[in-house]
Every structure is written in C-alpha cells, then in structure tokens.
Design a protein around this motif. Structure first.
Motif, PDB file in Angstrom:
ATOM      1  N   ILE A  40       0.845  -1.202   0.000  1.00 24.04           N
ATOM      2  CA  ILE A  40       0.000   0.000   0.000  1.00 24.04           C
ATOM      3  C   ILE A  40       0.877   1.248   0.000  1.00 24.04           C
ATOM      4  N   VAL A  41       1.944   1.231   0.792  1.00 23.24           N
ATOM      5  CA  VAL A  41       2.835   2.386   0.878  1.00 23.24           C
ATOM      6  C   VAL A  41       3.515   2.649  -0.460  1.00 23.24           C
ATOM      7  N   ALA A  42       3.852   1.589  -1.194  1.00 25.77           N
ATOM      8  CA  ALA A  42       4.565   1.746  -2.456  1.00 25.77           C
ATOM      9  C   ALA A  42       3.741   2.486  -3.503  1.00 25.77           C
ATOM     10  N   ASP A  43       2.429   2.346  -3.465  1.00 26.86           N
ATOM     11  CA  ASP A  43       1.556   3.008  -4.437  1.00 26.86           C
ATOM     12  C   ASP A  43       0.238   3.338  -3.750  1.00 26.86           C
ATOM     13  N   ALA A  99       4.374 -11.001  -2.857  1.00 28.74           N
ATOM     14  CA  ALA A  99       3.202 -10.136  -2.701  1.00 28.74           C
ATOM     15  C   ALA A  99       3.257  -8.951  -3.658  1.00 28.74           C
ATOM     16  N   HIS A 100       4.454  -8.379  -3.866  1.00 24.04           N
ATOM     17  CA  HIS A 100       4.540  -7.215  -4.750  1.00 24.04           C
ATOM     18  C   HIS A 100       4.205  -7.595  -6.193  1.00 24.04           C
ATOM     19  N   HIS A 101       4.511  -8.830  -6.595  1.00 18.24           N
ATOM     20  CA  HIS A 101       4.129  -9.273  -7.937  1.00 18.24           C
ATOM     21  C   HIS A 101       2.607  -9.409  -8.048  1.00 18.24           C
ATOM     22  N   ALA A 102       1.973  -9.869  -6.959  1.00 21.58           N
ATOM     23  CA  ALA A 102       0.511  -9.973  -6.966  1.00 21.58           C
ATOM     24  C   ALA A 102      -0.123  -8.594  -7.105  1.00 21.58           C
ATOM     25  N   PHE A 103       0.453  -7.580  -6.441  1.00 18.78           N
ATOM     26  CA  PHE A 103      -0.042  -6.215  -6.588  1.00 18.78           C
ATOM     27  C   PHE A 103       0.057  -5.739  -8.037  1.00 18.78           C
ATOM     28  N   ASP A 104       1.107  -6.160  -8.711  1.00 17.81           N
ATOM     29  CA  ASP A 104       1.340  -5.714 -10.083  1.00 17.81           C
ATOM     30  C   ASP A 104       0.593  -6.546 -11.122  1.00 17.81           C
ATOM     31  N   ALA A 308      -1.088   1.396   9.840  1.00 21.38           N
ATOM     32  CA  ALA A 308       0.372   1.423   9.731  1.00 21.38           C
ATOM     33  C   ALA A 308       0.805   2.063   8.416  1.00 21.38           C
ATOM     34  N   ALA A 309       0.130   1.715   7.319  1.00 17.93           N
ATOM     35  CA  ALA A 309       0.460   2.306   6.026  1.00 17.93           C
ATOM     36  C   ALA A 309       0.169   3.801   6.025  1.00 17.93           C
ATOM     37  N   GLY A 310      -0.964   4.200   6.606  1.00 14.63           N
ATOM     38  CA  GLY A 310      -1.317   5.613   6.645  1.00 14.63           C
ATOM     39  C   GLY A 310      -0.346   6.434   7.468  1.00 14.63           C
ATOM     40  N   VAL A 311       0.034   5.917   8.639  1.00 10.23           N
ATOM     41  CA  VAL A 311       0.999   6.635   9.482  1.00 10.23           C
ATOM     42  C   VAL A 311       2.345   6.732   8.784  1.00 10.23           C
ATOM     43  N   ASN A 312       2.776   5.643   8.159  1.00  9.39           N
ATOM     44  CA  ASN A 312       4.033   5.654   7.424  1.00  9.39           C
ATOM     45  C   ASN A 312       4.029   6.757   6.364  1.00  9.39           C
ATOM     46  N   LEU A 313       2.973   6.819   5.567  1.00  6.25           N
ATOM     47  CA  LEU A 313       2.893   7.818   4.510  1.00  6.25           C
ATOM     48  C   LEU A 313       2.769   9.232   5.067  1.00  6.25           C
ATOM     49  N   SER A 314       2.081   9.387   6.196  1.00  4.46           N
ATOM     50  CA  SER A 314       1.882  10.713   6.779  1.00  4.46           C
ATOM     51  C   SER A 314       3.186  11.326   7.264  1.00  4.46           C
ATOM     52  N   LEU A 315       4.150  10.484   7.577  1.00  5.89           N
ATOM     53  CA  LEU A 315       5.420  10.981   8.109  1.00  5.89           C
ATOM     54  C   LEU A 315       6.480  11.154   7.035  1.00  5.89           C
ATOM     55  N   ALA A 323      -2.874   9.523   2.616  1.00  2.00           N
ATOM     56  CA  ALA A 323      -2.259   9.075   3.867  1.00  2.00           C
ATOM     57  C   ALA A 323      -3.198   9.245   5.058  1.00  2.00           C
ATOM     58  N   ALA A 324      -3.754  10.445   5.200  1.00  7.06           N
ATOM     59  CA  ALA A 324      -4.654  10.691   6.332  1.00  7.06           C
ATOM     60  C   ALA A 324      -5.909   9.845   6.232  1.00  7.06           C
ATOM     61  N   TRP A 325      -6.394   9.630   5.003  1.00 10.07           N
ATOM     62  CA  TRP A 325      -7.605   8.826   4.825  1.00 10.07           C
ATOM     63  C   TRP A 325      -7.346   7.368   5.186  1.00 10.07           C
TER      64      TRP A 325
END
Length: 427
Positions: A40-43, A99-104, A308-315, A323-325
């Motif tokens: 999620i953080v990657a894209d 997992a990243h291949h599954a995302f792609d 966790a993904a949202g906090v990571n992106l917010s920082l 990120a906030a959403w």
C-alpha cells in the motif's frame, strides 16, 4: 499442550497454551502480511488498498487453518504436529516475497504458494487420525481449495477462483456443528438477536468439535500484538527518516506511539476479555468462535495494517493525500470491528445515533490534512483515539458486569424487555 489457568474476567478457566512452534509460524506470517502493508505504501491508492484487502483475506484464512488445527488437535510434544507447522512456513514465506508481484497483476507464484500451504493443511488435518473428529471433511475441503488456487496460477480471473476457495474454507472449518435445516412446519420468522445469541452460547452437540477458548483467545491476542508491533516499527522507522530531530520529529514519534497504545487498550482491556468469556461460557461453540474470531477479527486486523500504512505515509516529507484517509478509515474499521461503542442490552435510538456519529467523525478527521501538516494530523488522530478509549472503557466494563456468569439469563432479560415494550403497541 500444557494445561494452565487463564483469567477470563469471570473466574479461572482451563485451557492449553499457545505452542512455541505456533509463535514461530506467526513471525513468518506477520512478515507476509507486513509485505501487504508495504504494498500500500509503495503506491498509495484506494485500488491498491482493495487489492491488499484481497491478499490479506487469503493469508488470513491460511492462518486461521493452522490456528484451528492446533486448537483442536495440536500438541507441541508430537513431532508430526510441529513439522506440519514448520512446513507451512515455507510457502507462506514464498508468498510474502511474491506479494509485490501480486499487486502488479502477476499472482501466479503467490497463488501456487497458497495452493502448497493448503496441501500441507489437508495432510495435517488428516494425519495422524484422531477418533471423533471429522478430519476427512476438512481434509477434502483443503484439497479442493488447493486445486482452485493451483488452477488460478495458470488461468485468468484469479480473484474469482480465490473467492470460491475462501468461501469454501469459511464454510467447512468452524461451522461443522450448525443445526440442521429447518423442519417442515417450523416458523420461518427471523429470530431476534437475543435468540440467536442464545443458540450461539449453547455447548456444541459433539464435544469433539468444541474449541479451546483460552488457547484461541491467546492465539488471536498474540497475533494482534504482532500487528500492533508492525505499527510501532512503522512509527519508529518513519520518525528516524525525518531530516532533523525537530518539533515535528518528536510530535510524530509520540503521537504514533500514543495511537498504538490506545489501540492496544481498546482491544486487550475490553474486547479480548468479553470474547474469551463468551466463548468459554458457551463450552467452545465453534459457530461462536467463527463469529467472534475468524470473521470478527478480520477487519480489525486488516485495519491495523491500513493504519500502519497511513501513518508511514503521513510521516514522509511529502505525504500523499490518501495518507490521512488510510489512517482514519483504518481507525474507523478498528473501532467498528471491535465494537467499542456497542451498548449492552437493547440500546436507545440516541445511542445508535451517537455511535454512528462517532464513527463518521473518525473518518472525517482526514479533512484536517487540508489545513494542518501531516504530523499535526497524526497527533489529533492520536488524541481522538485516546478519547474513544476512555469512553469505550466505561461501556465495556458495564458490559462485563451485565453479562455476569450467565449471559443466557442476561439475553433472556433483553428479550423479555423487548416483548414488554411491544405489547402496548400491539394492543
């Protein structure tokens, strides 16, 4: 497994403890779901989050399979049981790296790994044979599921096959004690919630199908701790990546840790105790375990990854708008999934309005990102999480007191009160 006394909040209960090999399996498994959060953080887009939900559901039912396996028939002193769990870590580890291949849009290796782990579960549930357990049904179910995942690795429309496989697993794993079909002449009227709960709180007809409430509560609790650990690691890592130890650095670090602590309190000081008490008083009813744990914990667990993904992106230096959403939607899912605002008994209409308003306000905190910097938004969300924890603590303590040692009598009282309220209108 070793017999121990576990405090359920209503007296001592006997159960077996989580085995060391289960803890090792959970570490490998959390690595897999952590890769889903990193995806999620990657894209950071909502379609990416939806894909993450599908991958998490697949991993979730894989973990449930091993949790139920060890709950009903696992024994750390038996080498075969340990070997089956250790074998399951290999395809789970492979799935994590893919997992990243599954995302792609290339899920072939991920699907093949999921097929492999289900072959292991099929063998583990069938051997060694144990009298009284319906091992054949579960084993065949996993074989069918493995075939569906295997086919999905080489044909298009992967998600449709995964959905069929997971629905099958959800049906055969913990619902073996469901009552038979409605007999001819019986009323088709939908039973009240209190009546449904009374059925769920009955002991299973076949004692061999009962689940160990203490072990299941501990297993899910430890898994939630590991997911909260993912949030703590995210907060620490994101804070260290900031360019200087300025005010925003300390605000981000403290707010993230406060939020993680509030989420811990919401679950372990109320929800975990209530769930374990209900399951223990039901005699290990598998349908209740299915409702409270296998299904009931799914969205709160995924919510921790989304937070966790949202906090990571917010920082990040330049946080995306999503990120906030991600953070607020994840927190809303966590609050709704753990039912922190649920009032015992038959709540008044204004209690339902207040609960819905609180959940809506949680989502809307994301609008603050338009006027405040990301660390400030995280700080406000953390304060809101603390406030909801304080409110929920009072509600949940009243729930525990109301249930007492006889939740069936409590629910019967709710039904009688409902009938008293409807009689004047009927007359």
């Amino acid at each position: 497994m070793t017999e121990v006394d576990v405090d359920t909040g209503g007296g001592p209960a006997h159960g077996k403890r989580v085995g060391w090999v289960e803890l090792y399996f959970d570490l490998v498994f959390v690595f897999a779901v952590g890769q889903v959060a990193h995806g999620i953080v990657a894209d950071p887009h909502w379609m990416r989050a939806a894909t993450a939900l599908g991958l998490f559901a697949t991993l979730w039912w894989t973990w449930i399979g091993f949790a139920v396996l060890y709950n009903r028939r696992g024994d750390d002193s038996r080498a075969a049981d340990r070997l089956f769990v250790l074998a399951g870590t290999i395809p789970c580890g492979i799935a994590a790296t893919q997992a990243h291949h599954a995302f792609d849009g290339h899920p072939a290796v991920f699907a093949a790994a999921m097929a492999g782990v289900r072959l292991i579960l099929a063998a583990a549930h069938r051997w060694p044979a144990r009298p009284g357990l319906d091992q054949s049904r579960i084993s065949w179910g996993y074989l069918v599921s493995a075939a569906l995942f295997g086919v999905s690795a080489v044909v298009p429309h992967t998600w449709a096959l995964w959905v069929f496989a997971l629905l099958g697993e959800a049906g055969f794993l913990l619902l073996g004690d469901r009552r038979g079909r409605r007999r001819r002449g019986e009323s088709r009227e939908r039973p009240s919630p209190a009546a449904q709960w009374r059925v769920l709180l009955k002991s299973p007809r076949d004692p061999n199908l009962a689940v160990d409430s203490a072990h299941l509560a501990e297993r899910f609790g430890l898994f939630m701790i590991l997911l909260l650990g993912e949030l703590v690691i995210t907060v620490g890592t994101a804070a260290l990546e900031r360019p200087a130890d300025d005010v925003t650095y300390w605000a981000s670090l403290i707010a993230g840790l406060v939020m993680a602590g509030a989420l811990w309190w919401l679950y372990f000081s109320s929800a975990a105790r209530i769930y374990e008490r209900l399951l223990d008083l039901s005699g290990g009813n598998p349908s209740l375990a299915y409702s409270l744990y296998a299904v009931g914990h799914f969205f709160p667990a995924f919510a921790l990854l989304l937070i966790a993904a949202g906090v990571n992106l917010s920082l990040h230096e330049s946080p995306p708008q999503a990120a906030a959403w991600f953070t607020t939607v994840g927190l809303t899912m966590y609050l709704a999934g753990t039912r922190v605002f649920s009032v015992p008994g038959r709540p008044r209409w204004y209690a339902s309005v207040a609960r819905i308003s609180a959940l809506a306000a949680t989502v809307c905190l994301a609008f603050l990102s338009r006027v405040l910097p990301a660390p400030a938004v995280i700080s406000v969300i953390a304060v809101w999480a603390v406030l909801t924890t304080v409110v929920a603590a009072g509600i949940r303590h009243r729930t525990l007191d109301s249930l007492g040692d006889d939740p069936v009598a409590f629910l019967r009282g709710i039904e009688e009160e409902r009938q008293r309220r409807t009689r004047p209108s009927e007359s």
